[in-house]
Design a protein around this motif. Structure first.
Motif, short mmCIF file in Angstrom:
data_model
loop_
_atom_site.label_atom_id
_atom_site.label_comp_id
_atom_site.label_asym_id
_atom_site.label_seq_id
_atom_site.Cartn_x
_atom_site.Cartn_y
_atom_site.Cartn_z
N ALA A 197 123.65 75.84 -66.44
CA ALA A 197 125.03 75.99 -65.92
C ALA A 197 125.97 76.44 -67.04
CB ALA A 197 125.51 74.67 -65.33
N ALA A 198 125.76 75.89 -68.25
CA ALA A 198 126.64 76.24 -69.37
C ALA A 198 126.36 77.66 -69.87
CB ALA A 198 126.45 75.24 -70.51
N ASN A 199 125.11 78.07 -69.81
CA ASN A 199 124.75 79.41 -70.28
C ASN A 199 123.66 79.97 -69.37
OD1 ASN A 199 123.84 81.69 -71.53
ND2 ASN A 199 123.39 80.74 -73.50
N PRO A 200 124.02 80.87 -68.46
CA PRO A 200 123.06 81.37 -67.47
C PRO A 200 121.87 82.10 -68.09
CG PRO A 200 125.31 81.96 -66.87
CD PRO A 200 125.37 81.42 -68.25
N ASN A 201 122.00 82.51 -69.36
CA ASN A 201 120.87 83.18 -70.01
C ASN A 201 119.90 82.19 -70.64
OD1 ASN A 201 121.60 85.82 -69.43
ND2 ASN A 201 123.06 85.85 -71.15
N ALA A 202 120.30 80.92 -70.72
CA ALA A 202 119.46 79.94 -71.40
C ALA A 202 118.70 79.09 -70.39
CB ALA A 202 120.33 79.04 -72.29
N TYR A 203 117.47 78.76 -70.75
CA TYR A 203 116.61 77.96 -69.89
C TYR A 203 116.04 76.80 -70.70
CZ TYR A 203 116.66 82.05 -66.80
OH TYR A 203 117.03 83.08 -65.99
N ILE A 204 115.72 75.72 -70.00
CA ILE A 204 115.16 74.56 -70.68
C ILE A 204 113.78 74.91 -71.25
CG2 ILE A 204 114.03 73.48 -68.68
CD1 ILE A 204 116.04 71.51 -71.28
N THR A 205 113.01 75.72 -70.49
CA THR A 205 111.70 76.16 -70.97
C THR A 205 111.28 77.39 -70.19
OG1 THR A 205 109.47 75.39 -71.58
CG2 THR A 205 110.26 74.78 -69.39
N ASN A 206 110.13 77.95 -70.55
CA ASN A 206 109.58 79.06 -69.77
C ASN A 206 108.39 78.55 -68.98
OD1 ASN A 206 107.88 78.85 -72.23
ND2 ASN A 206 106.77 80.46 -71.19
N ASP A 207 108.16 79.11 -67.82
CA ASP A 207 106.96 78.75 -67.05
C ASP A 207 106.75 79.78 -65.96
OD1 ASP A 207 104.76 77.45 -66.12
OD2 ASP A 207 105.86 75.87 -65.06
N THR A 208 105.58 80.41 -65.99
CA THR A 208 105.23 81.34 -64.92
C THR A 208 103.94 80.89 -64.25
OG1 THR A 208 104.08 82.72 -66.52
CG2 THR A 208 106.32 83.36 -65.98
N GLY A 209 103.60 79.63 -64.48
CA GLY A 209 102.35 79.12 -63.91
C GLY A 209 101.27 79.15 -64.95
N ASP A 210 100.89 78.00 -65.48
CA ASP A 210 99.89 77.91 -66.54
C ASP A 210 98.98 76.74 -66.21
OD1 ASP A 210 99.82 78.35 -69.98
OD2 ASP A 210 98.81 76.66 -69.03
N ALA A 211 97.71 77.06 -65.99
CA ALA A 211 96.77 76.04 -65.53
C ALA A 211 96.67 74.88 -66.51
CB ALA A 211 95.39 76.67 -65.31
N GLY A 212 96.56 75.21 -67.80
CA GLY A 212 96.40 74.16 -68.80
C GLY A 212 97.60 73.24 -68.86
N PHE A 213 98.79 73.82 -68.77
CA PHE A 213 100.01 73.03 -68.83
C PHE A 213 100.13 72.13 -67.59
CE2 PHE A 213 104.57 72.70 -67.78
CZ PHE A 213 105.01 72.03 -68.90
N THR A 214 99.90 72.72 -66.43
CA THR A 214 100.02 71.95 -65.19
C THR A 214 99.05 70.77 -65.17
OG1 THR A 214 100.69 73.94 -64.02
CG2 THR A 214 99.88 72.13 -62.67
N THR A 215 97.78 71.05 -65.50
CA THR A 215 96.81 69.94 -65.46
C THR A 215 97.14 68.89 -66.53
OG1 THR A 215 95.34 71.36 -66.75
CG2 THR A 215 94.89 71.19 -64.41
N SER A 216 97.69 69.33 -67.68
CA SER A 216 98.03 68.35 -68.71
C SER A 216 99.15 67.42 -68.24
CB SER A 216 98.47 69.07 -70.00
OG SER A 216 97.37 69.63 -70.65
N LEU A 217 100.17 67.97 -67.56
CA LEU A 217 101.26 67.11 -67.10
C LEU A 217 100.80 66.17 -66.00
CD1 LEU A 217 104.68 68.95 -67.22
CD2 LEU A 217 103.49 67.62 -68.94
N ILE A 218 99.89 66.65 -65.15
CA ILE A 218 99.33 65.77 -64.11
C ILE A 218 98.50 64.67 -64.77
CG2 ILE A 218 97.68 65.67 -62.20
CD1 ILE A 218 98.68 68.46 -61.39
N TRP A 219 97.79 65.04 -65.82
CA TRP A 219 97.02 64.09 -66.62
C TRP A 219 97.96 63.02 -67.16
CZ3 TRP A 219 93.42 66.19 -71.09
CH2 TRP A 219 92.87 65.13 -71.81
N GLN A 220 99.09 63.44 -67.74
CA GLN A 220 100.04 62.49 -68.31
C GLN A 220 100.60 61.56 -67.23
OE1 GLN A 220 103.94 63.67 -69.11
NE2 GLN A 220 104.38 61.98 -70.51
N ALA A 221 100.82 62.13 -66.04
CA ALA A 221 101.40 61.34 -64.95
C ALA A 221 100.39 60.38 -64.34
CB ALA A 221 101.94 62.28 -63.87
#
Lengths: 448, 301
Positions: A197-221
């Protein structure tokens, strides 16, 4: 394993006439693998092989191994190690599969990521190391990586590095927009909204769909979507852990709060450098990549523990990390194992830490010298303390599919839809689940 | 080329002549068998087996063909290249024909310059061309982003799932207009000028000459170019495969039949099924190309 001649040129199909004259039976290539599991006999055979000398070939893309090979050859002058970069990840696995099928042309030692090891262990392409006494190294390695190489009663590789997760964040951006470092994923979501909201060009992170990342977060959860018992596999992305992930992450994706930038792309490095990508939740192997890939942002970034799914918890997960395995077709397995031990549990570990690798050995993870290392890139922060703590907090009991390499290759076909259309993450994961199970049953697994 | 009348036959021994001919063609036949027939035979052989992680290799007969016929991913990919064929090929050949006619008209200033300029993209390797277009399509740092910034507009994202096929079509058109133009142009150059003069004496204008003389004369070249394009469309692989790392969510692993066989063989370790899909695609391509050829040639006759 019986390998018919026709598989010799699998995937190529050009030299078939020549191939028909070859007969290959990969198991014939192995040395006296007694199978008795006599650990002490195995250990003395390894010593004898080192004294006798010989040549082994290692397929690996990990850059710090170069120094390890130099030191190994210096210590055992009769041994020659041929270090070959046969490609990174998938590319190397393809070459390795082809070599395994052909029954020749493969290396003695191969670097294999944890998620892929199951596939090679199941295909009996890598040697069970218990006959060399590898089982006694149990306490040497931290539990996360060890559980990845300890498959169905055998030890199929030695952990080389590990990737306990942490949150890397751009402190400059956080200070500028007065964001607090999130301790839970709910706070992470709040930060994401505030920042964008403060800066429309800024994002908290990037993500276009990453199998390793998704499974790791599910693992953590705390999710256990994959259950593997011998040749029985099940996939279920509707358990509590998976749901915790999708309900939060869906809001980030639907709200367009994650930058549509692929990791490792030029845009990604640019975003990490100029503050438009504010955080990265990833493995402890990341710092070396920051130093080499985003030198301009030195001093901007800091490391924090991974945000939690429930306030007050201390759960973590692994993201990435590789092992070294001895190939079953190797004619010099004793020597190959000696190299493994040197690189992963011996003097080689120090070489690799100096080169910027994150070790999997408990002694190094606990050593004050390692823990108190100050990272100039992170403003002098002793980041290893956070990584080491994360390594201890990795949730136990996670399993990958025995055909995870293939499953990950079709992740974007299914879950990727959630990033570019109205498909939800939950639906995408369900489609991925179905596609993975379909492949599993085609490959002869009992699915359920 | 001169065609001499056959000389009076000296009636050599039949068997000796047969062997001599075979001797001359043997090097070709050997190479032909090795690099052409053997791979096809091997693929057919592969397609009758199934290799599984659990259970190894078994003979399954035509089970792979049954599976492929009922495989939605295969038909999706085939539908996509068929749509591509129906839209992109007429556009590309139409533009190529226009350019060839314009060059041939003799009314174009700087003809040689235009000829080489239009042909130049064909000299750029497909990999380079695709990467270049991939960057231009970028909505963050590419040409599209620059246009958005310069004019304060939001152009649709050419790399989004519903536009990516059109974007690939644009790349392929850019690459192959010059190649097809050259086929048409060389066919136009061999038309005898006496025909144009005769048409002019009969009072035909330029458009009439194009319609009544030039187009019928180069029909053969148009048929050939179309057959090449049909085959090229069905074999679409380079462009989607190179764009895939940039936009993995838009280009799936089964985006075109060829990409599907590649994924099956190299990430799925299903060479047998990949061979099956490849054979079915090959047969379909042959049928479509042959049907078009029959139709094109019949009209010519």
């Amino acid at each position: 394993m019986h390998v018919p001649a026709r598989r010799v040129v699998r995937g190529l199909g050009l030299l078939c006439a020549a191939a028909l004259s070859l007969t290959a039976c990969s198991s014939s290539g192995s040395t006296a693998a007694s199978g008795s599991g006599d650990a002490s006999a195995g250990a003395s055979a390894v010593q004898a092989a080192l004294a006798k000398g010989g040549t082994i070939t290692v397929w690996a893309w990990e850059p710090t191994l170069k120094q390890v090979v130099t030191d190994f050859e210096a210590k055992y002058p009769k041994v020659h190690v041929n270090l070959v970069n046969a490609g990174t990840g998938d590319k190397q696995y393809t070459a390795l599969q082809n070599a395994v099928s052909a029954g020749s042309g493969g290396p003695d030692v191969a670097q294999i990521e944890y998620y892929a090891l199951g596939q090679f262990a199941l295909g009996k392409s890598v040697q069970d190391l218990t006959q060399f006494g590898a089982a006694s190294l149990n306490g040497t390695f931290s539990p996360g990586p060890w559980s990845s190489v300890d498959i169905a009663g055998g030890v199929y590789a030695l952990p080389m590095d590990s990737g306990p997760m942490a949150l890397f964040y751009n402190k400059k951006v956080f200070d500028q927009y007065k964001l607090t470092v999130p301790s839970t994923w709910a706070e992470y979501l709040d930060d994401a909204r505030k920042l964008h909201a403060a800066n429309p060009n800024a994002y908290i992170t990037n993500d276009t769909g990453d199998a390793g990342f998704t499974t790791s977060l599910i693992w953590q959860a705390g999710g256990h979507p994959y259950k593997v018992d011998g040749t029985k596999v099940s996939v279920d992305f509707s358990d509590a852990g998976s749901t915790a992930f999708t309900s939060t992450w869906q809001q980030l994706v639907s709200g367009k709060l994650v930058a549509p930038i692929n990791s490792w792309s030029d845009q990604w490095y640019k975003g990490l450098g100029d503050g438009t990508i504010a955080t990265l939740a990833t493995g402890a192997w990341m710092p070396a990549n920051f130093v080499s890939g985003v030198p301009g942002a030195s001093g901007d970034w800091r490391v924090a523990p991974l945000p939690q799914w429930q306030a007050g918890q201390n759960a973590s997960a692994e993201n990435g990390g590789s092992s070294l395995a001895v190939m079953k077709a190797s004619a010099n397995q004793d020597l190959a194992y000696a190299f493994l031990k040197f690189a992963d549990a011996g003097p080689g570990v120090q070489d690799r830490i100096k080169g910027g690798a994150f070790p999997a050995t408990t002694a190094d993870l606990n050593s004050p010298a390692f823990l108190n290392t100050a990272f100039p890139y992170f403003g002098g922060q002793q980041a290893n303390q956070i990584f080491a703590q994360s390594a201890k907090n990795v949730v136990k009991g996670w399993q990958y599919l025995p055909f995870q390499v293939y499953a990950n290759s079709i992740f974007n076909d299914n879950v990727g839809k959630a990033y570019v259309s109205s498909t939800t993450l939950a639906q995408g994961l369900k489609n991925w689940q179905d596609a993975s199970l379909r492949y599993g049953s085609q490959q002869g697994f009992t699915t359920g | 080329m001169t065609v001499a009348d056959p000389p009076a036959r000296s009636r050599p021994r039949r068997s000796a002549r047969g062997w001599a001919g075979f001797g001359f063609t043997a090097p070709f036949l050997a190479v032909f068998a090795l690099v052409f027939l053997a791979p096809i035979a091997y693929s057919i052989y592969l397609s009758l087996f199934q290799d599984r992680l659990i259970g190894g290799t078994t003979f399954v007969g035509i089970a792979n063909y049954r599976q492929a016929i009922a495989d939605p991913q295969f038909w999706d990919g085939l539908g996509r290249v068929a749509l591509f064929l129906a839209v992109q090929v007429p556009v590309m050949l139409g533009i190529a024909l226009l350019v060839a006619l314009a060059l041939d008209s003799g009314r174009l200033y700087g003809r040689d310059f235009f000829r080489i300029t239009v042909f130049l993209p064909y000299a750029v390797p497909a990999v380079v061309a695709t990467l270049m277009w991939g960057f231009m399509y970028g909505t963050r740092f590419g040409l599209v982003a620059d246009l958005n910034h310069a004019f304060g507009v939001t152009l649709p994202d050419p790399l989004s799932p519903h536009l990516i096929l059109a974007s690939i079509g644009n790349i392929v058109t850019w690459e192959f207009i010059g190649y097809n133009m050259l086929i048409f142009y060389s066919a136009l150059r061999v038309i005898p000028h006496s025909l144009y003069e005769a048409a002019a004496i009969d009072g035909a204008g330029q458009w009439r000459i194009v319609a009544a003389v030039k187009l019928p004369a180069i029909r053969g070249a148009v048929v050939i170019a179309t057959i090449f394009s049909i085959i090229g469309s069905f074999q679409l692989f380079n462009e989607p495969s190179i764009l895939r790392p940039l936009v993995p969510d838009s280009v799936t692993t089964s985006y075109t039949p060829n990409l599907y066989t590649y994924s099956l063989a190299f990430s799925g370790q299903q060479e047998d099924y990949a061979a099956t899909v490849a054979i079915i695609m090959g047969v379909l391509t042959m049928i479509v190309a042959y049907a078009f050829q029959l139709r094109g040639m019949r009209k010519e006759a």
